[in-house]
Design a protein around this motif. Structure first.
Motif, PDB file in Angstrom:
ATOM      1  N   SER A   1       0.845  -1.184   0.000  1.00 13.62           N
ATOM      2  CA  SER A   1       0.000   0.000   0.000  1.00 13.62           C
ATOM      3  C   SER A   1       0.886   1.240   0.000  1.00 13.62           C
ATOM      4  O   SER A   1       2.022   1.214   0.463  1.00 13.62           O
ATOM      5  N   ARG A   2       0.341   2.343  -0.513  1.00 13.44           N
ATOM      6  CA  ARG A   2       1.162   3.534  -0.712  1.00 13.44           C
ATOM      7  C   ARG A   2       0.515   4.789  -0.128  1.00 13.44           C
ATOM      8  O   ARG A   2      -0.694   4.997  -0.234  1.00 13.44           O
ATOM      9  N   VAL A   3       1.351   5.635   0.470  1.00 14.81           N
ATOM     10  CA  VAL A   3       0.975   6.985   0.875  1.00 14.81           C
ATOM     11  C   VAL A   3       1.891   7.937   0.108  1.00 14.81           C
ATOM     12  O   VAL A   3       3.113   7.813   0.177  1.00 14.81           O
ATOM     13  N   TRP A   4       1.289   8.872  -0.631  1.00 15.65           N
ATOM     14  CA  TRP A   4       2.074   9.864  -1.356  1.00 15.65           C
ATOM     15  C   TRP A   4       2.066  11.161  -0.564  1.00 15.65           C
ATOM     16  O   TRP A   4       0.999  11.646  -0.144  1.00 15.65           O
ATOM     17  N   THR A   5       3.241  11.723  -0.333  1.00 15.09           N
ATOM     18  CA  THR A   5       3.366  12.940   0.470  1.00 15.09           C
ATOM     19  C   THR A   5       3.961  14.069  -0.362  1.00 15.09           C
ATOM     20  O   THR A   5       4.711  13.847  -1.319  1.00 15.09           O
ATOM     21  N   GLN A   6       3.633  15.282   0.052  1.00 14.79           N
ATOM     22  CA  GLN A   6       4.203  16.491  -0.548  1.00 14.79           C
ATOM     23  C   GLN A   6       4.560  17.427   0.598  1.00 14.79           C
ATOM     24  O   GLN A   6       3.713  17.734   1.443  1.00 14.79           O
ATOM     25  N   ASN A   7       5.806  17.821   0.660  1.00 12.89           N
ATOM     26  CA  ASN A   7       6.296  18.635   1.787  1.00 12.89           C
ATOM     27  C   ASN A   7       6.008  17.948   3.123  1.00 12.89           C
ATOM     28  O   ASN A   7       5.708  18.603   4.128  1.00 12.89           O
ATOM     29  N   GLY A   8       6.088  16.620   3.119  1.00 12.98           N
ATOM     30  CA  GLY A   8       5.886  15.853   4.338  1.00 12.98           C
ATOM     31  C   GLY A   8       4.435  15.601   4.704  1.00 12.98           C
ATOM     32  O   GLY A   8       4.154  14.907   5.691  1.00 12.98           O
ATOM     33  N   GLU A   9       3.482  16.159   3.938  1.00 11.45           N
ATOM     34  CA  GLU A   9       2.060  16.005   4.232  1.00 11.45           C
ATOM     35  C   GLU A   9       1.435  14.941   3.323  1.00 11.45           C
ATOM     36  O   GLU A   9       1.629  14.991   2.103  1.00 11.45           O
ATOM     37  N   PRO A  10       0.698  13.982   3.904  1.00 13.58           N
ATOM     38  CA  PRO A  10       0.038  12.964   3.071  1.00 13.58           C
ATOM     39  C   PRO A  10      -0.986  13.609   2.139  1.00 13.58           C
ATOM     40  O   PRO A  10      -1.830  14.397   2.572  1.00 13.58           O
ATOM     41  N   LYS A  11      -0.894  13.256   0.858  1.00 14.65           N
ATOM     42  CA  LYS A  11      -1.787  13.841  -0.141  1.00 14.65           C
ATOM     43  C   LYS A  11      -2.614  12.793  -0.889  1.00 14.65           C
ATOM     44  O   LYS A  11      -3.583  13.147  -1.567  1.00 14.65           O
ATOM     45  N   ALA A  12      -2.227  11.524  -0.778  1.00 14.96           N
ATOM     46  CA  ALA A  12      -2.966  10.460  -1.456  1.00 14.96           C
ATOM     47  C   ALA A  12      -2.646   9.142  -0.769  1.00 14.96           C
ATOM     48  O   ALA A  12      -1.574   8.974  -0.172  1.00 14.96           O
ATOM     49  N   LEU A  13      -3.590   8.211  -0.883  1.00 19.38           N
ATOM     50  CA  LEU A  13      -3.429   6.904  -0.236  1.00 19.38           C
ATOM     51  C   LEU A  13      -4.041   5.828  -1.124  1.00 19.38           C
ATOM     52  O   LEU A  13      -5.150   5.996  -1.650  1.00 19.38           O
ATOM     53  N   ALA A  14      -3.319   4.735  -1.302  1.00 17.30           N
ATOM     54  CA  ALA A  14      -3.831   3.554  -1.993  1.00 17.30           C
ATOM     55  C   ALA A  14      -3.651   2.356  -1.074  1.00 17.30           C
ATOM     56  O   ALA A  14      -2.536   2.090  -0.611  1.00 17.30           O
ATOM     57  N   ILE A  15      -4.731   1.666  -0.801  1.00 19.62           N
ATOM     58  CA  ILE A  15      -4.676   0.462   0.021  1.00 19.62           C
ATOM     59  C   ILE A  15      -4.717  -0.750  -0.900  1.00 19.62           C
ATOM     60  O   ILE A  15      -5.665  -0.921  -1.677  1.00 19.62           O
ATOM     61  N   ILE A  16      -3.690  -1.560  -0.816  1.00 18.91           N
ATOM     62  CA  ILE A  16      -3.583  -2.765  -1.633  1.00 18.91           C
ATOM     63  C   ILE A  16      -3.787  -3.989  -0.750  1.00 18.91           C
ATOM     64  O   ILE A  16      -3.100  -4.165   0.263  1.00 18.91           O
ATOM     65  N   SER A  17      -4.733  -4.826  -1.136  1.00 19.88           N
ATOM     66  CA  SER A  17      -4.930  -6.119  -0.494  1.00 19.88           C
ATOM     67  C   SER A  17      -4.376  -7.196  -1.422  1.00 19.88           C
ATOM     68  O   SER A  17      -4.419  -7.048  -2.648  1.00 19.88           O
ATOM     69  N   ARG A  18      -3.894  -8.292  -0.834  1.00 15.74           N
ATOM     70  CA  ARG A  18      -3.300  -9.338  -1.661  1.00 15.74           C
ATOM     71  C   ARG A  18      -3.663 -10.715  -1.136  1.00 15.74           C
ATOM     72  O   ARG A  18      -3.667 -10.950   0.070  1.00 15.74           O
ATOM     73  N   ARG A  19      -3.964 -11.619  -2.072  1.00 15.72           N
ATOM     74  CA  ARG A  19      -4.160 -13.034  -1.776  1.00 15.72           C
ATOM     75  C   ARG A  19      -3.539 -13.828  -2.918  1.00 15.72           C
ATOM     76  O   ARG A  19      -4.004 -13.738  -4.058  1.00 15.72           O
ATOM     77  N   GLY A  20      -2.488 -14.572  -2.610  1.00 12.05           N
ATOM     78  CA  GLY A  20      -1.802 -15.313  -3.656  1.00 12.05           C
ATOM     79  C   GLY A  20      -1.255 -14.368  -4.709  1.00 12.05           C
ATOM     80  O   GLY A  20      -0.558 -13.401  -4.389  1.00 12.05           O
ATOM     81  N   GLN A  21      -1.612 -14.606  -5.967  1.00 11.46           N
ATOM     82  CA  GLN A  21      -1.138 -13.767  -7.071  1.00 11.46           C
ATOM     83  C   GLN A  21      -2.215 -12.779  -7.535  1.00 11.46           C
ATOM     84  O   GLN A  21      -2.204 -12.338  -8.674  1.00 11.46           O
ATOM     85  N   THR A  22      -3.121 -12.454  -6.616  1.00 10.95           N
ATOM     86  CA  THR A  22      -4.202 -11.524  -6.916  1.00 10.95           C
ATOM     87  C   THR A  22      -4.122 -10.315  -5.998  1.00 10.95           C
ATOM     88  O   THR A  22      -3.959 -10.456  -4.785  1.00 10.95           O
ATOM     89  N   SER A  23      -4.221  -9.126  -6.595  1.00 17.98           N
ATOM     90  CA  SER A  23      -4.237  -7.880  -5.841  1.00 17.98           C
ATOM     91  C   SER A  23      -5.624  -7.259  -5.921  1.00 17.98           C
ATOM     92  O   SER A  23      -6.394  -7.534  -6.843  1.00 17.98           O
ATOM     93  N   ARG A  24      -5.916  -6.393  -4.969  1.00 16.10           N
ATOM     94  CA  ARG A  24      -7.148  -5.595  -5.030  1.00 16.10           C
ATOM     95  C   ARG A  24      -6.823  -4.195  -4.540  1.00 16.10           C
ATOM     96  O   ARG A  24      -6.143  -4.024  -3.522  1.00 16.10           O
ATOM     97  N   LEU A  25      -7.293  -3.210  -5.286  1.00 15.32           N
ATOM     98  CA  LEU A  25      -7.207  -1.831  -4.838  1.00 15.32           C
ATOM     99  C   LEU A  25      -8.394  -1.601  -3.915  1.00 15.32           C
ATOM    100  O   LEU A  25      -9.511  -1.331  -4.365  1.00 15.32           O
ATOM    101  N   ALA A  26      -8.158  -1.725  -2.619  1.00 11.02           N
ATOM    102  CA  ALA A  26      -9.237  -1.677  -1.636  1.00 11.02           C
ATOM    103  C   ALA A  26      -9.708  -0.264  -1.353  1.00 11.02           C
ATOM    104  O   ALA A  26     -10.848  -0.068  -0.906  1.00 11.02           O
ATOM    105  N   ALA A  27      -8.866   0.727  -1.588  1.00  4.52           N
ATOM    106  CA  ALA A  27      -9.239   2.135  -1.436  1.00  4.52           C
ATOM    107  C   ALA A  27      -8.196   2.977  -2.164  1.00  4.52           C
ATOM    108  O   ALA A  27      -7.004   2.637  -2.178  1.00  4.52           O
TER     109      ALA A  27
END
Length: 273
Positions: free
Chosen positions: A54-80
């Protein structure tokens, strides 16, 4: 000149911080969304969130975007996936999505799933540009007020893991991530069985009781057991509702069992990697 936007693993933040970031990034979204830290931890643990992916993108140290990645085996899901208003409309959505897809391919995933709310035209357009294809429409329901519950002994409470194991033996079963057996048994709640062949999972949440899944043994289908089970649950749990994770073809059984369909619907989408 804008400062650089930096990608970070979500593992650097705890559940309470990530909940705050997610709520903050969803400002001005089509459907109002907020989540607290405890709910965040329970929900996304059940969905198999990968903090390292999962990823948090920051600008000047402030979180500006978030992607939550779930995984099972060889399958991913963009949960948010949410981006602060000040970064929207500047191409960051496509940039961030491409990063997530590239990273999924690098770790050997074969597919990536997501859900997008119908009416979120900009989100849908982005996902389709990235190659995601609609698979089905997911709907939700709210129970109509029921009569006072009378204990008949027909519903027997069981361990949710028993229900999940039963569903996992059905080789023809393909469910949305939120309704999959791998999700169900990790949620706080109760599971029930009717006549040893019809199963239901009712999760507990701050908003009340929520039907997460119904399952009837293939040999027992067509006998009205799903309808009876839904009716018994509606009587037992006041204010019962479902997540927006029910495949649309199943809607008639809910509608005939004393439930109203929620106006919010979602598309389930798939990208083959």
């Amino acid at each position: 000149m804008h400062s650089e936007v930096i990608s970070n693993a979500a593992a650097h933040w705890n559940s309470y911080q990530l909940a705050d970031i997610l709520s903050h990034c969803f400002e001005g979204y089509l459907v109002p969304f907020t989540i607290d830290g405890e709910t965040f931890a329970v929900r996304f643990a059940a969905e198999d969130m990968s903090l390292n992916d999962s990823r948090v993108w920051t600008q000047n140290g402030e979180p500006k975007a978030l992607a939550i990645i779930s995984r099972r085996g060889q399958t991913s899901r963009l949960a948010a996936f949410a981006i602060r208003p000040e970064l929207r409309g500047q191409g960051f959505g496509r940039q961030f999505m491409q990063q997530l897809i590239d990273e999924a391919r690098e770790r050997g995933d074969r597919s990536m799933w997501l859900e997008v709310i119908v009416g979120n035209d900009s989100g849908l357009a982005l996902y389709e540009r990235m190659g995601f294809v609609r698979q089905q429409t997911l709907v939700g329901f709210n129970a109509v007020s029921a009569a006072l519950f009378t204990q008949t002994g027909e519903l027997q409470e069981i361990d949710p893991l028993v229900m999940a194991n039963k569903m996992m033996t059905d080789a023809n079963l393909r469910l949305p991530w939120l309704s999959a057996p791998e999700t169900l048994y990790k949620l706080p709640g109760k599971a029930f069985v009717l006549n040893d062949v019809a199963y239901a999972m009712v999760a507990t949440a701050p908003q009340g009781y929520r039907v997460r899944m119904l399952y009837v043994d293939p040999a027992a289908r067509g006998q009205g057991l799903a309808k009876k089970l839904l009716t018994l649950l509606r009587e037992r749990f006041s204010g019962l509702y479902t997540a927006t994770a029910i495949p649309e073809p199943v809607a008639p059984v809910f509608l005939s069992s004393g439930y109203r369909q929620d106006p919010v619907t979602q598309y389930e989408m798939l990208l083959r990697l």
